[in-house]
Scaffold this active site. Sequence first.
Site, short mmCIF file in Angstrom:
data_model
loop_
_atom_site.label_atom_id
_atom_site.label_comp_id
_atom_site.label_asym_id
_atom_site.label_seq_id
_atom_site.Cartn_x
_atom_site.Cartn_y
_atom_site.Cartn_z
N LYS A 1 -6.77 -4.84 -3.19
CA LYS A 1 -7.41 -5.48 -2.04
C LYS A 1 -8.39 -4.50 -1.38
O LYS A 1 -8.10 -3.32 -1.26
CB LYS A 1 -6.35 -5.94 -1.03
CG LYS A 1 -5.53 -4.82 -0.40
CD LYS A 1 -4.42 -5.40 0.46
CE LYS A 1 -3.59 -4.38 1.18
NZ LYS A 1 -4.25 -3.58 2.20
N ASP B 1 0.80 -1.24 0.00
CA ASP B 1 0.00 0.00 0.00
C ASP B 1 0.82 1.29 0.00
O ASP B 1 0.44 2.26 0.67
CB ASP B 1 -0.97 -0.01 1.19
CG ASP B 1 -1.94 -1.17 1.15
OD1 ASP B 1 -1.87 -1.98 0.20
OD2 ASP B 1 -2.76 -1.29 2.08
N VAL C 1 3.15 0.37 4.27
CA VAL C 1 2.47 1.25 5.23
C VAL C 1 1.02 0.78 5.40
O VAL C 1 0.44 0.24 4.47
CB VAL C 1 2.50 2.71 4.73
CG1 VAL C 1 3.94 3.20 4.67
CG2 VAL C 1 1.84 2.91 3.38
N GLU D 1 -4.64 -0.81 -1.44
CA GLU D 1 -5.95 -0.86 -0.78
C GLU D 1 -6.89 0.08 -1.53
O GLU D 1 -6.55 1.25 -1.76
CB GLU D 1 -5.82 -0.40 0.69
CG GLU D 1 -7.17 -0.44 1.41
CD GLU D 1 -7.08 -0.03 2.88
OE1 GLU D 1 -5.96 0.12 3.42
OE2 GLU D 1 -8.17 0.14 3.48
N CYS E 1 -2.12 -2.19 7.85
CA CYS E 1 -2.08 -3.18 6.77
C CYS E 1 -0.88 -4.11 6.84
O CYS E 1 -0.98 -5.28 6.47
CB CYS E 1 -2.18 -2.49 5.42
SG CYS E 1 -3.83 -1.80 5.16
N1 TIU Z 1 -2.67 0.44 4.23
C1 TIU Z 1 -3.10 0.75 5.45
O1 TIU Z 1 -2.41 0.60 6.44
N2 TIU Z 1 -4.39 1.32 5.52
C2 TIU Z 1 -4.78 2.19 6.50
O2 TIU Z 1 -5.92 2.63 6.50
N3 TIU Z 1 -3.85 2.53 7.43
C3 TIU Z 1 -3.98 3.45 8.43
O3 TIU Z 1 -3.07 3.54 9.27
N4 TIU Z 1 -5.04 4.25 8.46
#
Ligand code: TIU
Length: 228
Positions: free
Chosen positions: A129, A24, A157, A72, A162
Amino acid sequence: MITTAAEPYPFRFELGRTALLCIDFQRDFVEPGGFGESLGNDVSRLQVAIEPTRRVLDAFREHGAMVIHTREGHRPDLSDLYPAKRDRGNPSLRIGDDGPMGRLLVRGSAGHEIVPELAPVEGEVVLDKPGKDAFYATDLEAILRASGVTHLVVTGVTTEVCVQTTVRAANDRGFECLVLSDCTGSYFPEFHQSALAMFAAQGGIVGWVGTSADLLDAIAASDETRKA
Ligand code: TIU
């Protein structure tokens, strides 16, 4: 076989059975004006993970090893977006709303794209995803098993959302995971540290934690041994 320094003990892997997972690294999380910022977060905290990840990505590409990028996001008609996810926290902007980089976390919008520094190249898997867990409602497990992958090097991240969810899911499926501390990032430094500590605690209950520098050194050392 390559051995790299890690917590709680060295991580051993073969590049031919290992995939680099880049989770992500999307503009929506990393750049101002995206989904992450709409939740009230300081996105600069994630940007530090980009450059070290690029170096690992280069090494995997040079060695012809498998690379998988995840994103995402949701279908443009939002038919795969649960109300629970859309409405949680009553944010100022919701998934699907228009932001400076197009519709938030919607496939096809600019913000949904991976940052240019880590953009996928031909031959790499790009996996869309709908959830935090990269195995949920995707064909990731089929792709890994079909390629004979047993080990994952994990970047991305955010560390405690995630990345953590995906590494726990991978661990339950029998994959050995090395999470790179400098190639992951969180909006909350204390959550970053805690999530990393949780992976490696109890003898590596979820996996291993290492650094990109140690991993790249180990790969280079293995190249030297092979040449000698
Ligand atoms: N990719 C991921 O971690 N999605 C999130 O929404 N992370 C947050 O920390 N908000």
